[in-house]
Design a protein around this motif. Structure first.
Motif, PDB file in Angstrom:
ATOM      1  N   LYS A  77       0.830  -1.206   0.000  1.00 42.27           N
ATOM      2  CA  LYS A  77       0.000   0.000   0.000  1.00 42.27           C
ATOM      3  C   LYS A  77       0.867   1.260   0.000  1.00 42.27           C
ATOM      4  O   LYS A  77       1.878   1.330   0.690  1.00 42.27           O
ATOM      5  CB  LYS A  77      -0.913   0.000   1.228  1.00 42.27           C
ATOM      6  CG  LYS A  77      -1.958   1.110   1.165  1.00 42.27           C
ATOM      7  CD  LYS A  77      -2.959   1.017   2.293  1.00 42.27           C
ATOM      8  CE  LYS A  77      -4.042   2.061   2.086  1.00 42.27           C
ATOM      9  NZ  LYS A  77      -5.038   2.038   3.172  1.00 42.27           N
ATOM     10  N   THR A  78       0.442   2.246  -0.793  1.00 45.52           N
ATOM     11  CA  THR A  78       1.123   3.549  -0.799  1.00 45.52           C
ATOM     12  C   THR A  78       0.102   4.658  -0.555  1.00 45.52           C
ATOM     13  O   THR A  78      -1.052   4.544  -0.964  1.00 45.52           O
ATOM     14  CB  THR A  78       1.813   3.826  -2.153  1.00 45.52           C
ATOM     15  OG1 THR A  78       0.829   3.761  -3.195  1.00 45.52           O
ATOM     16  CG2 THR A  78       2.923   2.833  -2.441  1.00 45.52           C
ATOM     17  N   LEU A  79       0.548   5.693   0.128  1.00 46.65           N
ATOM     18  CA  LEU A  79      -0.265   6.903   0.304  1.00 46.65           C
ATOM     19  C   LEU A  79       0.375   8.002  -0.524  1.00 46.65           C
ATOM     20  O   LEU A  79       1.592   8.028  -0.708  1.00 46.65           O
ATOM     21  CB  LEU A  79      -0.313   7.321   1.777  1.00 46.65           C
ATOM     22  CG  LEU A  79      -0.836   6.281   2.783  1.00 46.65           C
ATOM     23  CD1 LEU A  79      -0.887   6.882   4.171  1.00 46.65           C
ATOM     24  CD2 LEU A  79      -2.224   5.776   2.386  1.00 46.65           C
ATOM     25  N   SER A  88       2.125   9.303   8.215  1.00 46.96           N
ATOM     26  CA  SER A  88       1.209   8.209   7.840  1.00 46.96           C
ATOM     27  C   SER A  88       1.775   7.402   6.673  1.00 46.96           C
ATOM     28  O   SER A  88       1.607   6.184   6.604  1.00 46.96           O
ATOM     29  CB  SER A  88      -0.175   8.756   7.489  1.00 46.96           C
ATOM     30  OG  SER A  88      -0.075   9.735   6.463  1.00 46.96           O
ATOM     31  N   LYS A 146       4.499   5.134   8.155  1.00 43.89           N
ATOM     32  CA  LYS A 146       3.867   4.121   9.023  1.00 43.89           C
ATOM     33  C   LYS A 146       3.268   3.011   8.156  1.00 43.89           C
ATOM     34  O   LYS A 146       3.459   1.817   8.424  1.00 43.89           O
ATOM     35  CB  LYS A 146       2.784   4.791   9.867  1.00 43.89           C
ATOM     36  CG  LYS A 146       2.104   3.860  10.857  1.00 43.89           C
ATOM     37  CD  LYS A 146       1.146   4.642  11.772  1.00 43.89           C
ATOM     38  CE  LYS A 146       0.504   3.724  12.807  1.00 43.89           C
ATOM     39  NZ  LYS A 146      -0.503   2.827  12.234  1.00 43.89           N
ATOM     40  N   THR A 147       2.573   3.402   7.086  1.00 42.79           N
ATOM     41  CA  THR A 147       1.955   2.437   6.158  1.00 42.79           C
ATOM     42  C   THR A 147       3.022   1.571   5.498  1.00 42.79           C
ATOM     43  O   THR A 147       2.863   0.358   5.363  1.00 42.79           O
ATOM     44  CB  THR A 147       1.144   3.191   5.077  1.00 42.79           C
ATOM     45  OG1 THR A 147       0.128   3.943   5.729  1.00 42.79           O
ATOM     46  CG2 THR A 147       0.507   2.251   4.077  1.00 42.79           C
ATOM     47  N   ARG A 148       4.125   2.200   5.087  1.00 44.04           N
ATOM     48  CA  ARG A 148       5.206   1.451   4.424  1.00 44.04           C
ATOM     49  C   ARG A 148       5.870   0.476   5.388  1.00 44.04           C
ATOM     50  O   ARG A 148       6.139  -0.661   5.026  1.00 44.04           O
ATOM     51  CB  ARG A 148       6.249   2.425   3.853  1.00 44.04           C
ATOM     52  CG  ARG A 148       5.752   3.269   2.706  1.00 44.04           C
ATOM     53  CD  ARG A 148       5.132   2.446   1.601  1.00 44.04           C
ATOM     54  NE  ARG A 148       6.103   1.513   1.030  1.00 44.04           N
ATOM     55  CZ  ARG A 148       5.781   0.451   0.306  1.00 44.04           C
ATOM     56  NH1 ARG A 148       4.531   0.139   0.077  1.00 44.04           N
ATOM     57  NH2 ARG A 148       6.720  -0.343  -0.189  1.00 44.04           N
ATOM     58  N   GLU A 155       4.591  -0.944   8.049  1.00 47.43           N
ATOM     59  CA  GLU A 155       3.675  -2.061   8.343  1.00 47.43           C
ATOM     60  C   GLU A 155       3.715  -3.116   7.234  1.00 47.43           C
ATOM     61  O   GLU A 155       3.761  -4.310   7.502  1.00 47.43           O
ATOM     62  CB  GLU A 155       2.248  -1.536   8.548  1.00 47.43           C
ATOM     63  CG  GLU A 155       2.068  -0.876   9.912  1.00 47.43           C
ATOM     64  CD  GLU A 155       0.778  -0.085  10.038  1.00 47.43           C
ATOM     65  OE1 GLU A 155      -0.010  -0.041   9.056  1.00 47.43           O
ATOM     66  OE2 GLU A 155       0.550   0.499  11.118  1.00 47.43           O
TER      67      GLU A 155
END
Length: 311
Positions: free
Chosen positions: A37-39, A46, A49-51, A53
């Motif tokens: 997932k990428t934002l 954020s 944090k997503t990367r 995880e």
């Protein structure tokens, strides 16, 4: 005299660049944003944090490694505020092109007045194959550097736009972009985006292009071990730029379709899936699997007309 900053696509090329007679500091972009997932807000809390995880769950990357290798280098990039000329060194494949888009999106926000240029390897005179930066001679690299592409504000805005689409929850928007405009200076981006779309599961058997490639290689080659199979997959040039850890993860996900890895053999079902006589979508489906901003198993790829369908 304007000061110079180089941003490279990885550690091995950074070492190579240090041996060339070029001025300027070097920052290594240590990420693989083509997976997980990428934002869209690159560099935000954020975003990281997503990367983390994703990398921790799927590649067992520890927090200390992530902080030491990725975040420290990113903070170093943030601290390089004086350089008014920035040179990006990236390659033609999906792995590099997606990282390149993210870096350009970050630069658009944080280095608005810098002159940004791009050195991108791929086509080489006298060869039909595309080449990575590490495969080029020092002379070829210097030649590429001398003829680097000066990116306009429009180019940078466009790269940021494609990045926003990559991070959106609907890949059909990217597909609609594929009548790529010749006004922009990203020669390898259309093919990289096409390759990305083929990572959604195919209607015919529920496997994507990479998973089908692994099965096909296993079926048509003679491999004594899993390691040999991995080598066989890596030998085939493609637009993805995946490394051994990424392909190894794919082989693990397809484990139920192998009867043995010593030697490598497919099950009867594995052969049926490969020949599109059976669909493996339900067994592979994972509601946490993302490609950019989109859920991998919420879309299907139709190989008959190269279109994406939403489920």
């Amino acid at each position: 005299m304007k000061s110079l900053l180089h941003i490279t696509n990885g550690d091995s090329f950074t070492s190579r660049l240090q041996s060339l007679p070029l001025k300027g500091d070097i920052i290594t972009w240590r990420e693989m944003l083509c997976e997980g997932k990428t934002l869209s807000n690159v560099g935000s809390e954020s975003f990281w944090k997503t990367r983390f995880e994703f990398l921790n769950k799927n590649y067992k990357i520890s927090k200390s490694w992530f902080v030491e290798k990725t975040l420290k280098e990113y903070r170093s990039l943030c601290n390089h505020k004086q350089q008014d000329k920035i040179v990006l060194w990236f390659e033609y494949d999906l792995f590099c092109q997606i990282n390149m888009l993210a870096v350009l999106s970050w630069l658009k926000t944080h280095r608005r007045h810098a002159e940004i240029s791009l050195v991108c390897s791929g086509k080489v005179e006298g060869s039909d194959e595309l080449h990575g930066l590490g495969e080029l001679s020092d002379d070829q690299l210097m030649e590429l550097y001398e003829s680097r592409i000066e990116l306009t504000q429009d180019d940078i805005e466009y790269a940021d736009y494609v990045w926003q689409l990559y991070c959106s929850d609907n890949p059909i928007r990217l597909e609609n972009l594929l009548d790529f405009d010749d006004d922009f200076q990203f020669d390898y981006l259309p093919d990289a985006i096409r390759a990305h779309l083929k990572r959604f599961p195919a209607i015919k058997n529920g496997l994507n292009a990479l998973e089908n490639k692994v099965l096909d290689t296993a079926h048509n080659g003679k491999f004594s071990t899993r390691r040999e199979l991995l080598g066989g997959v890596l030998q085939q040039n493609d637009m993805y730029g995946y490394g051994d850890t990424q392909y190894d993860r794919i082989i693990t996900s397809l484990r139920p379709l192998f009867s043995s890895f010593n030697p490598v053999k497919l099950t009867k079902k594995g052969k049926e899936v490969l020949q599109a006589q059976t669909n493996f979508y339900a067994q592979l489906r994972n509601n946490d699997a993302y490609l950019g901003g989109a859920l991998k198993y919420s879309f299907l790829y139709n190989t008959a007309n190269d279109r994406i369908l939403k489920l």
